[in-house]
Design an enzyme around this catalytic site. Structure first.
Site, PDB file in Angstrom:
ATOM      1  NE  ARG A   3      -3.779 -13.165 -19.339  1.00 54.47           N
ATOM      2  CZ  ARG A   3      -4.368 -13.801 -18.347  1.00 54.47           C
ATOM      3  NH1 ARG A   3      -4.830 -13.131 -17.310  1.00 54.47           N
ATOM      4  NH2 ARG A   3      -4.517 -15.106 -18.381  1.00 54.47           N
ATOM      5  CG  ASP A  21     -10.081 -20.487 -26.728  1.00 58.75           C
ATOM      6  OD1 ASP A  21      -9.958 -21.389 -25.879  1.00 58.75           O
ATOM      7  OD2 ASP A  21      -9.552 -19.364 -26.609  1.00 58.75           O
ATOM      8  CE  LYS A  46     -10.464 -17.884 -21.944  1.00 54.21           C
ATOM      9  NZ  LYS A  46      -8.989 -17.834 -21.984  1.00 54.21           N
ATOM     10  CB  CYS A  90       3.246 -25.255  -7.992  1.00 56.93           C
ATOM     11  SG  CYS A  90       2.487 -26.275  -9.268  1.00 56.93           S
ATOM     12  CB  CYS A 102       1.148 -16.113 -19.004  1.00 54.15           C
ATOM     13  SG  CYS A 102       1.960 -15.341 -20.423  1.00 54.15           S
TER      14      CYS A 102
END
Length: 402
Positions: A96, A85, A109, A361, A211
């Site tokens: 989550r 990662d 992370k 956006c 997502c």
């Protein structure tokens, strides 16, 4: 535990572990206590637990799927757990990604995940690779592991993981999530179909939202990630019926599971008997992401400070928001016009071809696609670099971030 079981923990036993011959390590007195609920099941027993201790699993991603995967594989006693990662913990992850807490926001992370997993089980080896997986490093990374668990969220990396697993002979424990739906399978070219057999070609760029664009139910990665951990453990101990040649679909809203049978594609370019692709390729290009327009200059991009200056000066400019109504309700640029991206082709008549349009956006990908469409149709459109996130950070901090 029987006398025979106790003696088995002290015997040197050679086993084939997914194609690698290993001498099963002994279990310490502490491990016998820790894994007692495994040891009393005949399907696992001391032999299965020693196989877990000898095993090496590489996790691609330590986010939504990687969180339950890491926790359960570490707790189960997988001997070596590798984590790939390169991201940092963001507040939006905490809904989550249960590996992380509020104090981890802003930390890499890899660092936060390794610390948490060592707290779960100090007896196992945790190895972090703070790097972006790509065609130059995948085969080298995969070489030291028995199986790979795919916890990624984008198509280029999924195809890369699949192809690298086929070329290196590793099982690929696959999972994906979006909104309320998830998928799980085991792709292993040597034993059954691979990901390319199911999805020979990637979808067109922008067709499937991420997502970040479409959302995901917080508990869904916990369910799918736990199923992936289950499949990995079954493969490692050599018991049960793994999801090779089967795809499980889960609908969280209706709490329904469906199973699809998968067939190996005899013409698969990577896992067939006569493959046409025998090395890793450029997966950004393969997924059509290398063909996106250049958007680096004034012609395509507008910085948030420039938009703020234009509005302050009273320049005629339309701020077009192409996010969803749900996102618009959370945060908006004052005076902006909402036309969700999927509705834009049918609502072009609401826009003035003579007026300058700045499209935004959340972070930029959707507005880039909208900008390209508008320019092709003759509109004076430019993309707002960094989207409403950059506007909130650099222009108007009263606009909520999400």
């Amino acid at each position: 535990m029987t006398v025979a079981d106790r003696s088995a923990t002290a015997q040197a036993v050679n086993e084939d572990l997914l194609g690698r011959e290993v001498e099963l390590p002994e279990l310490s007195a502490g491990e016998l206590r820790r894994y007692s609920r495994h040891l009393i099941m005949p399907e696992v027993g001391t032999r299965g637990q020693r196989r877990l201790k000898a095993s090496r699993v590489l996790m691609i991603g330590s986010g939504g799927l990687g969180s339950p995967l890491g926790l359960y594989l570490a707790a189960a006693g997988v001997g070596k757990l590798g984590l790939v990662d390169f991201d940092v913990v963001d507040e939006s992850n905490l809904q989550r990604q249960v590996l992380f807490g509020q104090d981890d926001v802003g930390r890499p992370k890899i660092e936060a995940a390794a610390e948490r997993l060592r707290g779960v089980n100090r007896e196992i080896e945790i190895v972090g690779y703070e790097t972006r997986l790509d065609s130059s490093n995948a085969l080298d990374l995969f070489e030291g592991y028995d199986l790979v668990v795919d916890g990624t969220d984008n198509f280029p990396t999924r195809y890369l993981v699949n192809d690298a697993c086929v070329l290196s002979g590793k099982p690929n424990v696959y999972g994906s999530i979006f909104r309320f739906e998830g998928q799980v399978s085991v792709f292993w070219g040597a034993e059954g179909p691979c990901y390319r057999c199911l999805f020979p070609e990637p979808p067109p760029p922008g067709l499937v939202p991420s997502c970040a664009e479409g959302g995901v139910l917080g508990v869904l990665p916990g369910i799918i990630g736990a199923l992936q951990a289950n499949e990995a453990i079954k493969l490692l101990i050599g018991e049960g019926e793994p999801l090779i040649g089967r795809l499980v679909l889960f609908d969280a809203l209706r709490l329904r599971f469906r199973e699809l049978k998968l067939q190996k594609d005899p013409n698969c370019p990577v896992c067939s008997e006569s493959p046409t692709q025998t090395e890793l390729i450029d997966y950004q290009q393969f997924c059509g992401l290398g063909d996106e327009p250049e958007v680096g200059g004034d012609d395509w991009e507008v910085e948030v400070e420039e938009l703020a200056r234009l509005r302050e000066a009273g320049e005629p400019v339309t701020v077009l928001d192409v996010r969803s109504p749900e996102e618009y309700a959370i945060a908006r640029i004052e005076g902006s016009k909402l036309i969700p991206l999927h509705e834009l082709p049918d609502r072009l008549g609401e826009l003035d071809t003579a007026e300058r349009i700045v499209v935004h956006c959340h972070h930029g990908p959707r507005s880039q696609r909208a900008t390209q469409l508008l320019r092709e149709m003759g509109y004076q459109a430019a993309n707002l670099t960094g989207g409403i996130e950059a506007w909130s950070l650099r222009v108007d901090e009263e606009v909520p971030r999400y």
